[in-house]
Scaffold this motif. Structure first.
Motif, PDB file in Angstrom:
ATOM      1  N   LEU A 115       0.822  -1.211   0.000  1.00  0.00           N
ATOM      2  CA  LEU A 115       0.000   0.000   0.000  1.00  0.00           C
ATOM      3  C   LEU A 115       0.858   1.264   0.000  1.00  0.00           C
ATOM      4  CD1 LEU A 115      -2.799   1.347   0.205  1.00  0.00           C
ATOM      5  CD2 LEU A 115      -2.638   1.089   2.694  1.00  0.00           C
ATOM      6  N   SER A 116       2.008   1.223   0.646  1.00  0.00           N
ATOM      7  CA  SER A 116       2.874   2.406   0.736  1.00  0.00           C
ATOM      8  C   SER A 116       3.395   2.876  -0.622  1.00  0.00           C
ATOM      9  CB  SER A 116       4.055   2.132   1.677  1.00  0.00           C
ATOM     10  OG  SER A 116       4.829   1.053   1.187  1.00  0.00           O
ATOM     11  N   ASN A 117       3.327   2.030  -1.644  1.00  0.00           N
ATOM     12  CA  ASN A 117       3.777   2.408  -2.999  1.00  0.00           C
ATOM     13  C   ASN A 117       2.631   2.906  -3.877  1.00  0.00           C
ATOM     14  OD1 ASN A 117       6.044   0.890  -1.984  1.00  0.00           O
ATOM     15  ND2 ASN A 117       6.755   0.728  -4.089  1.00  0.00           N
ATOM     16  N   LEU A 118       1.418   2.969  -3.332  1.00  0.00           N
ATOM     17  CA  LEU A 118       0.248   3.347  -4.126  1.00  0.00           C
ATOM     18  C   LEU A 118      -0.301   4.704  -3.710  1.00  0.00           C
ATOM     19  CD1 LEU A 118      -1.751  -0.016  -4.045  1.00  0.00           C
ATOM     20  CD2 LEU A 118      -0.034   0.701  -5.695  1.00  0.00           C
ATOM     21  N   ARG A 119      -0.872   5.385  -4.686  1.00  0.00           N
ATOM     22  CA  ARG A 119      -1.632   6.612  -4.411  1.00  0.00           C
ATOM     23  C   ARG A 119      -2.843   6.612  -5.328  1.00  0.00           C
ATOM     24  NH1 ARG A 119       2.230  11.373  -7.118  1.00  0.00           N
ATOM     25  NH2 ARG A 119       1.675  10.918  -9.273  1.00  0.00           N
ATOM     26  N   VAL A 120      -3.852   7.383  -4.954  1.00  0.00           N
ATOM     27  CA  VAL A 120      -5.047   7.527  -5.771  1.00  0.00           C
ATOM     28  C   VAL A 120      -4.650   8.193  -7.091  1.00  0.00           C
ATOM     29  CG1 VAL A 120      -7.296   8.665  -5.944  1.00  0.00           C
ATOM     30  CG2 VAL A 120      -6.547   7.689  -3.766  1.00  0.00           C
TER      31      VAL A 120
END
Length: 140
Positions: A115-120
């Motif tokens: 999750l830490s590598n993802l953004r909206v």
């Protein structure tokens, strides 16, 4: 939009294999032909002697998107993934443990990321940020 020296931006790439990606950079100067000199934050010169600087067209530069807090993503949510020194657009295809599988249409790859590598995913349209169809509910 006009950028000034020192502005933090993201620069798109039109090169094969890089379409749909954005790389963090800073404006070094504005040129008269609707171009900018940028210095990348994550890309290095070929000789690895320092940050890469290059001239880019104004239509390849956008401001850094606003942060959009997310505690998880759902199937088919559009996301940006931080990988290979830049942000790449894709769609969530699943979740196993703490990793989200993301499909990249431009390459046909499906890769798992924390999750830490993802953004909206957001698009910059008419000088405004428009978020994707993010549903703000986590896969279980």
């Amino acid at each position: 939009m006009v950028f000034r020296r020192g502005d933090e931006v993201e620069v798109s790439s039109k090169e094969d294999g890089f379409v749909g990606s954005y790389f963090p950079a800073k404006i070094i100067s504005e040129l008269m032909k609707k171009e900018y000199i940028v210095q990348y934050k994550t890309l290095l010169r070929e000789d690895m002697s320092g940050p890469l600087r290059e001239i880019v067209a104004a239509d390849e530069v956008r401001p850094v998107p606003p942060e959009f807090p997310a505690n998880g993503f759902s199937l088919c949510d559009e996301v940006d993934v931080y990988a290979n020194d830049g942000w790449w657009a894709g769609k969530v295809t699943g979740k196993v443990g703490g990793k989200y599988f993301v499909y990249f249409e431009t390459t046909g790859d499906e890769i798992a990321y924390p999750l830490s590598n993802l953004r909206v995913h957001q698009e910059y349209v008419n000088s405004k940020w428009v978020s994707s169809s993010f549903k703000n509910r986590a896969l279980r």
